[in-house]
Design an enzyme around this catalytic site. Structure first.
Site, PDB file in Angstrom:
ATOM      1  N   TYR A 155       0.841  -1.213   0.000  1.00  0.00           N
ATOM      2  CA  TYR A 155       0.000   0.000   0.000  1.00  0.00           C
ATOM      3  C   TYR A 155       0.872   1.258   0.000  1.00  0.00           C
ATOM      4  O   TYR A 155       0.644   2.199  -0.767  1.00  0.00           O
ATOM      5  CB  TYR A 155      -0.887  -0.045   1.245  1.00  0.00           C
ATOM      6  CG  TYR A 155      -1.896   1.064   1.388  1.00  0.00           C
ATOM      7  CD1 TYR A 155      -3.080   1.062   0.647  1.00  0.00           C
ATOM      8  CD2 TYR A 155      -1.694   2.099   2.293  1.00  0.00           C
ATOM      9  CE1 TYR A 155      -4.028   2.072   0.810  1.00  0.00           C
ATOM     10  CE2 TYR A 155      -2.630   3.111   2.463  1.00  0.00           C
ATOM     11  CZ  TYR A 155      -3.804   3.087   1.719  1.00  0.00           C
ATOM     12  OH  TYR A 155      -4.729   4.088   1.887  1.00  0.00           O
ATOM     13  N   ILE A 188      -8.861   7.951   8.658  1.00  0.00           N
ATOM     14  CA  ILE A 188     -10.198   8.488   8.384  1.00  0.00           C
ATOM     15  C   ILE A 188     -11.253   7.422   8.670  1.00  0.00           C
ATOM     16  O   ILE A 188     -11.078   6.249   8.318  1.00  0.00           O
ATOM     17  CB  ILE A 188     -10.316   8.960   6.908  1.00  0.00           C
ATOM     18  CG1 ILE A 188      -9.133   9.874   6.517  1.00  0.00           C
ATOM     19  CG2 ILE A 188     -11.656   9.649   6.666  1.00  0.00           C
ATOM     20  CD1 ILE A 188      -9.031  11.193   7.256  1.00  0.00           C
TER      21      ILE A 188
HETATM   22  N1  LIG Z   1      -9.766   5.555   5.348  1.00  0.00           N
HETATM   23  C1  LIG Z   1      -8.539   5.948   5.585  1.00  0.00           C
HETATM   24  O1  LIG Z   1      -8.090   6.033   6.743  1.00  0.00           O
HETATM   25  C2  LIG Z   1      -7.638   6.359   4.439  1.00  0.00           C
HETATM   26  C3  LIG Z   1      -6.421   6.972   4.757  1.00  0.00           C
HETATM   27  C4  LIG Z   1      -5.575   7.368   3.743  1.00  0.00           C
HETATM   28  C5  LIG Z   1      -5.941   7.170   2.428  1.00  0.00           C
HETATM   29  N2  LIG Z   1      -7.123   6.572   2.130  1.00  0.00           N
HETATM   30  C6  LIG Z   1      -7.445   6.379   0.719  1.00  0.00           C
HETATM   31  O2  LIG Z   1      -8.655   7.009   0.433  1.00  0.00           O
HETATM   32  C7  LIG Z   1      -9.325   6.305  -0.618  1.00  0.00           C
HETATM   33  C8  LIG Z   1     -10.730   5.946  -0.195  1.00  0.00           C
HETATM   34  O3  LIG Z   1     -10.638   5.127   0.958  1.00  0.00           O
HETATM   35  P1  LIG Z   1     -11.894   4.761   1.883  1.00  0.00           P
HETATM   36  O4  LIG Z   1     -11.389   4.721   3.238  1.00  0.00           O
HETATM   37  O5  LIG Z   1     -13.052   5.601   1.522  1.00  0.00           O
HETATM   38  O6  LIG Z   1     -12.100   3.243   1.407  1.00  0.00           O
HETATM   39  P2  LIG Z   1     -13.444   2.356   1.253  1.00  0.00           P
HETATM   40  O7  LIG Z   1     -12.957   0.952   1.220  1.00  0.00           O
HETATM   41  O8  LIG Z   1     -14.444   2.768   2.264  1.00  0.00           O
HETATM   42  O9  LIG Z   1     -13.944   2.793  -0.194  1.00  0.00           O
HETATM   43  C9  LIG Z   1     -13.172   2.523  -1.330  1.00  0.00           C
HETATM   44  C10 LIG Z   1     -14.083   2.475  -2.541  1.00  0.00           C
HETATM   45  O10 LIG Z   1     -13.277   2.212  -3.702  1.00  0.00           O
HETATM   46  C11 LIG Z   1     -13.912   1.209  -4.483  1.00  0.00           C
HETATM   47  N3  LIG Z   1     -12.917   0.493  -5.288  1.00  0.00           N
HETATM   48  C12 LIG Z   1     -11.941  -0.309  -4.810  1.00  0.00           C
HETATM   49  N4  LIG Z   1     -11.258  -0.844  -5.849  1.00  0.00           N
HETATM   50  C13 LIG Z   1     -11.821  -0.366  -6.980  1.00  0.00           C
HETATM   51  C14 LIG Z   1     -11.565  -0.570  -8.352  1.00  0.00           C
HETATM   52  N5  LIG Z   1     -10.602  -1.393  -8.783  1.00  0.00           N
HETATM   53  N6  LIG Z   1     -12.324   0.083  -9.261  1.00  0.00           N
HETATM   54  C15 LIG Z   1     -13.319   0.908  -8.844  1.00  0.00           C
HETATM   55  N7  LIG Z   1     -13.624   1.116  -7.554  1.00  0.00           N
HETATM   56  C16 LIG Z   1     -12.879   0.486  -6.627  1.00  0.00           C
HETATM   57  C17 LIG Z   1     -14.608   0.315  -3.468  1.00  0.00           C
HETATM   58  O11 LIG Z   1     -15.653  -0.444  -4.052  1.00  0.00           O
HETATM   59  C18 LIG Z   1     -15.114   1.348  -2.456  1.00  0.00           C
HETATM   60  O12 LIG Z   1     -16.380   1.833  -2.815  1.00  0.00           O
HETATM   61  C19 LIG Z   1      -8.441   5.094  -0.940  1.00  0.00           C
HETATM   62  O13 LIG Z   1      -7.591   5.388  -2.026  1.00  0.00           O
HETATM   63  C20 LIG Z   1      -7.631   4.932   0.319  1.00  0.00           C
HETATM   64  O14 LIG Z   1      -6.407   4.288   0.071  1.00  0.00           O
HETATM   65  C21 LIG Z   1      -7.981   6.160   3.112  1.00  0.00           C
END
Ligand SMILES: NC(=O)c1ccc[n+]([C@@H]2O[C@H](COP(=O)([O-])OP(=O)(O)OC[C@H]3O[C@@H](n4cnc5c(N)ncnc54)[C@H](O)[C@@H]3O)[C@@H](O)[C@H]2O)c1
Length: 248
Positions: A155, A188
């Site tokens: 990641y 988050i």
């Molecule tokens: N939640 C955190 O703490 C956090 C922290 C830093 C970065 N992020 C980043 O923020 C972004 C969103 O994270 P989140 O926490 O909302 O995650 P989440 O798992 O709640 O949502 C991710 C969404 O992306 C979709 N997805 C995954 N793979 C996909 C693909 N190949 N094609 C299309 N859609 C796809 C999933 O179906 C889901 O709806 C991600 O890139 C994650 O790495 C999250």
């Protein structure tokens, strides 16, 4: 009319979590339409229905960002409906966490091809249209984990790759009216993060100067700003939304 003044946007992974909050915020800030690129079709449909019920134009577009053909088809669907793409928010991402010596090549490859390969695919298909229209706003969602987080070598590599990719793309398209910036969320409150064991969440929270997790809406507010007209002389930059937590 808000600051986004009739613009059309794509948000990947907007079926839930941070992506959904971004889609909602862009529309609240005046975007004319948002396309939800999602491989979870049920969530995409529900998200689009909710946003449409609030009086907005939201389009559920089935898409696996790691699959080039799927991205091409999805972009054609958007162009057929909206006629243009002004904003691209690359938010879709996954985790497959393991300590490095237990990490399989499959989990390495899956995370890299989704989180980084997905951004290659969407940008590679959308940027030529933006170049032609001499306008574009690209925001790529990385993570504070880009700077290193135990159990996340796959990641972190994908999220650090986003930093180098965006810095380079920003320089290449700067003269074409396109800006590209990165947001690095910290911890988050979404399904992705809540899958982390409770004792680790507690430890993380203690490390955050604000002593709490962030909410998806707090990330969305910054992303929306980066999609707007006030970001006219800023490109290739990285903004953390992490409650003051620094990992570098
Ligand atoms: N939640 C955190 O703490 C956090 C922290 C830093 C970065 N992020 C980043 O923020 C972004 C969103 O994270 P989140 O926490 O909302 O995650 P989440 O798992 O709640 O949502 C991710 C969404 O992306 C979709 N997805 C995954 N793979 C996909 C693909 N190949 N094609 C299309 N859609 C796809 C999933 O179906 C889901 O709806 C991600 O890139 C994650 O790495 C999250």
């Amino acid at each position: 009319m808000g600051t986004l003044d009739g613009r059309y946007a794509i948000v990947t992974g907007a079926g839930k979590g941070i992506g959904y909050a971004i889609a909602k915020r862009l529309l609240a800030d005046g975007a004319k339409g948002v396309a939800i690129f999602e491989y979870n079709e049920e969530n995409a449909r529900k998200a689009a229905e909710e946003l449409t019920a609030e009086g907005h134009e939201a389009l559920a577009v089935p898409c696996d960002v790691s699959d080039r053909a799927s991205v091409e088809e999805a972009v054609q669907t958007v162009l057929a409906h909206f006629g243009r793409i002004d904003i691209l928010v690359n938010n879709a991402g996954i985790t497959r966490d393991h300590i490095f010596h237990k990490l399989s090549y499959e989990d390495w490859d899956k995370v890299l091809s989704t989180n980084l390969g997905g951004i290659f695919n969407t940008c590679h298909v959308v940027v030529p249209y933006m170049r032609e229209q001499q306008y574009g706003r690209i925001v790529n969602i990385s993570s504070t984990s880009a700077y290193g987080n135990p159990g996340q070598s796959n990641y972190a590599a994908s999220k650090a790759g986003i930093l180098g990719f965006t810095a380079t793309l920003a320089k290449e398209v700067a003269r074409k009216g396109i800006v590209a910036n990165v947001v690095t969320p910290g911890f988050i409150h979404t399904d992705m993060y809540m899958a982390v064991p409770p004792d680790i969440i507690e430890r993380h929270t203690r490390m955050i100067p604000m002593q709490r997790l962030g909410e998806p809406e707090e990330v969305a507010a910054v992303v929306s700003f980066l999609c707007g007209p006030d970001v006219s002389f800023m490109t290739g930059q990285v903004i953390s939304v992490s409650g003051g937590h620094r990992t570098f």
